[in-house]
Design an enzyme around this catalytic site. Structure first.
Site, PDB file in Angstrom:
ATOM      1  N   LYS A 176      10.373 -15.616 -11.852  1.00  0.00           N
ATOM      2  CA  LYS A 176      10.054 -16.579 -10.814  1.00  0.00           C
ATOM      3  C   LYS A 176       8.792 -16.779 -10.753  1.00  0.00           C
ATOM      4  CE  LYS A 176       9.279 -17.191  -6.901  1.00  0.00           C
ATOM      5  NZ  LYS A 176       8.152 -18.203  -6.360  1.00  0.00           N
ATOM      6  N   GLY A 229       2.159  -8.978  -5.284  1.00  0.00           N
ATOM      7  CA  GLY A 229       1.729  -9.957  -4.185  1.00  0.00           C
ATOM      8  C   GLY A 229       1.231  -9.370  -2.913  1.00  0.00           C
ATOM      9  N   SER A 230       1.814 -10.003  -1.813  1.00  0.00           N
ATOM     10  CA  SER A 230       1.486  -9.269  -0.552  1.00  0.00           C
ATOM     11  C   SER A 230       2.349  -8.309   0.084  1.00  0.00           C
ATOM     12  CB  SER A 230       1.284 -10.509   0.301  1.00  0.00           C
ATOM     13  OG  SER A 230       2.709 -11.079   0.719  1.00  0.00           O
ATOM     14  N   GLY A 234       6.416  -7.686  -0.352  1.00  0.00           N
ATOM     15  CA  GLY A 234       6.731  -6.399  -1.089  1.00  0.00           C
ATOM     16  C   GLY A 234       7.700  -5.652  -0.231  1.00  0.00           C
ATOM     17  N   GLU A 251       3.109  -3.915  -6.612  1.00  0.00           N
ATOM     18  CA  GLU A 251       1.698  -4.091  -6.743  1.00  0.00           C
ATOM     19  C   GLU A 251       1.152  -4.826  -5.688  1.00  0.00           C
ATOM     20  OE1 GLU A 251      -1.174  -4.979  -7.404  1.00  0.00           O
ATOM     21  OE2 GLU A 251      -1.228  -5.674  -9.629  1.00  0.00           O
ATOM     22  N   CYS A 285      -6.223  -8.295  -7.276  1.00  0.00           N
ATOM     23  CA  CYS A 285      -5.977  -7.387  -6.385  1.00  0.00           C
ATOM     24  C   CYS A 285      -6.918  -5.786  -6.627  1.00  0.00           C
ATOM     25  CB  CYS A 285      -4.483  -6.881  -6.921  1.00  0.00           C
ATOM     26  SG  CYS A 285      -4.007  -6.719  -8.348  1.00  0.00           S
ATOM     27  N   GLU A 385      -7.523  -7.328   3.365  1.00  0.00           N
ATOM     28  CA  GLU A 385      -7.644  -7.822   1.977  1.00  0.00           C
ATOM     29  C   GLU A 385      -7.933  -9.430   2.227  1.00  0.00           C
ATOM     30  OE1 GLU A 385      -4.123  -8.291  -0.539  1.00  0.00           O
ATOM     31  OE2 GLU A 385      -5.585  -7.626  -2.244  1.00  0.00           O
TER      32      GLU A 385
HETATM   33  P1  NAD Z   1       3.044 -13.529  -1.498  1.00  0.00           P
HETATM   34  O1  NAD Z   1       3.254 -12.124  -1.686  1.00  0.00           O
HETATM   35  O2  NAD Z   1       3.975 -14.384  -0.637  1.00  0.00           O
HETATM   36  O3  NAD Z   1       3.607 -14.436  -2.852  1.00  0.00           O
HETATM   37  C1  NAD Z   1       3.866 -13.851  -4.239  1.00  0.00           C
HETATM   38  C2  NAD Z   1       5.155 -14.194  -4.683  1.00  0.00           C
HETATM   39  O4  NAD Z   1       6.186 -13.843  -4.016  1.00  0.00           O
HETATM   40  C3  NAD Z   1       5.210 -15.782  -4.908  1.00  0.00           C
HETATM   41  O5  NAD Z   1       5.717 -15.960  -6.312  1.00  0.00           O
HETATM   42  C4  NAD Z   1       6.272 -15.916  -3.989  1.00  0.00           C
HETATM   43  O6  NAD Z   1       7.090 -17.233  -4.049  1.00  0.00           O
HETATM   44  C5  NAD Z   1       7.255 -14.763  -3.763  1.00  0.00           C
HETATM   45  N1  NAD Z   1       7.797 -14.570  -2.784  1.00  0.00           N
HETATM   46  C6  NAD Z   1       7.369 -15.025  -1.376  1.00  0.00           C
HETATM   47  N2  NAD Z   1       8.344 -14.301  -0.405  1.00  0.00           N
HETATM   48  C7  NAD Z   1       9.603 -13.906  -1.269  1.00  0.00           C
HETATM   49  C8  NAD Z   1      10.480 -13.410  -0.975  1.00  0.00           C
HETATM   50  N3  NAD Z   1      11.116 -13.256   0.252  1.00  0.00           N
HETATM   51  N4  NAD Z   1      11.201 -12.660  -1.969  1.00  0.00           N
HETATM   52  C9  NAD Z   1      10.872 -13.060  -3.217  1.00  0.00           C
HETATM   53  N5  NAD Z   1      10.016 -13.292  -3.706  1.00  0.00           N
HETATM   54  C10 NAD Z   1       8.945 -13.992  -2.692  1.00  0.00           C
HETATM   55  O7  NAD Z   1       1.717 -13.845  -1.517  1.00  0.00           O
HETATM   56  P2  NAD Z   1       0.612 -15.300  -1.158  1.00  0.00           P
HETATM   57  O8  NAD Z   1       1.496 -16.047   0.120  1.00  0.00           O
HETATM   58  O9  NAD Z   1       0.902 -16.400  -2.358  1.00  0.00           O
HETATM   59  O10 NAD Z   1      -0.398 -14.814  -0.752  1.00  0.00           O
HETATM   60  C11 NAD Z   1      -0.683 -14.029   0.336  1.00  0.00           C
HETATM   61  C12 NAD Z   1      -1.800 -12.885   0.004  1.00  0.00           C
HETATM   62  O11 NAD Z   1      -1.062 -12.062  -0.638  1.00  0.00           O
HETATM   63  C13 NAD Z   1      -3.292 -13.229  -0.560  1.00  0.00           C
HETATM   64  O12 NAD Z   1      -4.093 -13.474   0.359  1.00  0.00           O
HETATM   65  C14 NAD Z   1      -3.365 -11.708  -1.142  1.00  0.00           C
HETATM   66  O13 NAD Z   1      -4.023 -11.006   0.102  1.00  0.00           O
HETATM   67  C15 NAD Z   1      -2.173 -11.250  -1.599  1.00  0.00           C
HETATM   68  N6  NAD Z   1      -1.725 -11.257  -2.933  1.00  0.00           N
HETATM   69  C16 NAD Z   1      -2.067 -10.497  -3.546  1.00  0.00           C
HETATM   70  C17 NAD Z   1      -1.724 -10.458  -4.943  1.00  0.00           C
HETATM   71  C18 NAD Z   1      -2.014  -9.341  -5.799  1.00  0.00           C
HETATM   72  O14 NAD Z   1      -2.285  -9.508  -7.049  1.00  0.00           O
HETATM   73  N7  NAD Z   1      -1.704  -8.226  -5.384  1.00  0.00           N
HETATM   74  C19 NAD Z   1      -1.572 -11.685  -5.624  1.00  0.00           C
HETATM   75  C20 NAD Z   1      -1.283 -12.856  -4.886  1.00  0.00           C
HETATM   76  C21 NAD Z   1      -1.347 -12.681  -3.498  1.00  0.00           C
END
Ligand code: NAD
Length: 482
Positions: A176, A229-230, A234, A251, A285, A385
């Site tokens: 995805k 991601g966030s 997570g 992660e 990250c 963060e």
């Molecule tokens: P997010 O965690 O919401 O998104 C990351 C991914 O998760 C995207 O592909 C999104 O479509 C997907 N996603 C969102 N909700 C989901 C759900 N319920 N089920 C499955 N998948 C889902 O992050 P964001 O809104 O893009 O960014 C917000 C904050 O997250 C940033 O400011 C940063 O602090 C953090 N972030 C961290 C990393 C990292 O490398 N650890 C990467 C991106 C963002």
């Protein structure tokens, strides 16, 4: 090269439209619409998972001798190197990073295929002695369908990291892609085709997180979930995984600290600050988002870091083809404004701006490379963060002070120690609560070294040999002999 206007999803070996329509993808370097991406709905997710399941259950990947999968995986990496100029350009346009950084990311993606392709032949079981009447041994079997939710900060490297390890161990994948920069993930489909992966082995879909992402993670046909991601997302994903009793790898970011001792090589530290917090506009990250400096060298180091930040030229990625003192856009207006607001809030809490701190008054999503000083542990800026080009500087007197400050975080992804004294460095490395410690070089390591967090930074490990074990399950076979 003009970009094609519409980019499709890839399910069961075919490029297809999405049931949820089209999404505009913008160019963070200009703020203008770049292209449109097909958006998957739940029905598309089901089609992708069932294609991946069918491919897995057919045995077409797991029946291969590992050397065959090894060659196929490595071919995918070669595809990226063979098309590096085209792919890097698309990545720069959709993610905002300088073109030279995009080249590094494409090479990094290719490297995952090389590394895990080479590992395919090394996954071997063991025999366990049970006395003369038995022969007992273990085999590693693929988990099955690996669902991977990709973030926008390194859309190519994050996908490559998971796909390469999954395919090397004979799993099939449903990716995805991130809504903000999904376009370059198209090339994984092309690479899989070129490497002769069977239909259904690799499926690439874009969709909204709360729709396609959530549907994928809740799907009973998924055997394992990989997420970067966030923290809130997570938690949602771990909850979905728990409902289906499948493992997940999380992660989730960090607030990582570099501890700089008075005897550190300050020229070297400065170079590492450039990479640690301004590479990818700090949207990393494992970024060096906090710097804890010994009081004896604090003021000198702040001056030098501020000069470094002020010396970076910030602007559209395509205008920055060569490595140099430059930085690109942040991925979106929302992320940029959030980071700028956190800087403003820090000032109201008593932080001082040594460099930057403001949005650039040009089109696109730019934030000045920023250095904040006078930070104390109780301030929000010391804990949250930021995910942008913002360095928070703190001061320490004793080693214990530095450790306490470094560990005063809900996160624990990486940490760094800069000193000429290896005994002191080792003492501190043992005490910093993080999954990876860099001594005298931020980001020391590579595809070969395990990566993952302590505390809220997640669980499980990516990269290295450790990551392979995410993708296999152990089966023990015991034989009673006559
Ligand atoms: P997010 O965690 O919401 O998104 C990351 C991914 O998760 C995207 O592909 C999104 O479509 C997907 N996603 C969102 N909700 C989901 C759900 N319920 N089920 C499955 N998948 C889902 O992050 P964001 O809104 O893009 O960014 C917000 C904050 O997250 C940033 O400011 C940063 O602090 C953090 N972030 C961290 C990393 C990292 O490398 N650890 C990467 C991106 C963002």
């Amino acid at each position: 090269m003009t970009l094609k206007p519409v980019w499709q999803n890839y399910i069961n070996g075919r490029f297809v439209d999405g049931g949820a329509g089209l999404l505009d993808v913008d160019n963070p370097g200009t703020g203008e619409i770049l292209a449109q991406q097909a958006i998957a709905d739940a029905a598309d997710v089901y089609m992708a998972v069932s294609a991946a399941r069918q491919c897995h259950q057919s045995g077409v990947l797991s029946d291969l001798r590992p050397v065959e999968r090894s060659r196929m995986v490595r071919k995918m990496g070669q595809y990226f190197l063979d098309h590096i100029d085209e792919i890097a350009r698309v990545l720069t346009l959709e993610a905002g990073k300088p073109l030279w950084e995009a080249h590094i990311e494409v090479e990094g993606a290719a490297r995952y295929f090389e590394y895990y392709g080479n590992q395919a032949e090394t996954v071997e079981g063991r025999s366990i002695p049970l006395g003369k009447d038995y022969f007992d041994f273990t085999v590693y079997e693929p988990r099955g369908v690996s669902a991977q939710i990709i973030p926008w900060n390194y859309p190519l490297e994050m996908t490559a990291r998971g796909i390469a390890a999954a395919l090397a161990t004979a799993n099939t994948v449903v990716i995805k892609t991130p809504e903000l920069d999904p376009l370059s993930n198209y090339y994984f489909a092309k690479a899989a085709e070129m490497a002769s992966f069977p239909d259904g082995a690799v499926n690439i879909i874009c969709g909204y997180g709360h729709e396609a992402g959530a549907a994928l993670c809740a799907h009973k046909g998924v055997d394992q979930i990989v997420f970067t991601g966030s923290v809130p997302t997570g938690i949602a994903i771990a909850t979905a995984a728990a409902q289906n009793i499948v493992p997940c790898i999380l992660e989730l970011g960090g607030k990582s600290a570099a501890i700089v001792h008075a005897d550190a090589d300050l020229d070297k530290v400065l170079d590492d600050v450039r990479w640690g917090i301004y590479f990818n506009a700090g949207q990393v990250c494992s970024a060096m988002s906090r710097m804890i400096i010994h009081e004896d060298v604090h003021d000198e180091m702040v001056d030098r870091v501020a000069d470094l930040a002020k010396g970076l030229s910030v602007g559209p990625g395509l205008d920055r083809p060569e490595f140099g003192p430059n930085m690109g856009a942040m991925v979106s207006k929302k992320q940029r404004d959030r980071a700028a607001n956190l800087c403003a809030q820090a000032q109201t809490e008593g932080a001082q701006i040594a460099a930057g701190g403001h949005k650039l008054n040009i089109p696109g999503h730019f934030l000045e490379p920023t250095v904040l000083t006078n930070i104390t542990r109780d301030m929000n800026i010391a804990q949250e963060e930021i995910f942008g080009p913002v360095l928070s500087v703190m001061k320490f007197k004793s080693d214990q002070d530095a450790i306490d400050i470094a560990n005063d975080s809900e996160y624990g992804l990486v940490g760094g120690v800069f000193t000429q004294d290896i005994d002191r460095a080792m003492q501190m490395a043992r005490q910093v609560q993080a999954g990876q410690i860099y001594i005298n070089e931020w980001y020391a390591g590579g595809v070969e070294t395990p990566f993952g967090g302590y505390k809220n930074s997640g669980y499980g490990r990516e990269k290295g040999r450790e990551a392979l074990w995410n993708y296999v399950q152990t089966k023990n076979i015991g034989i009673r002999l006559k």
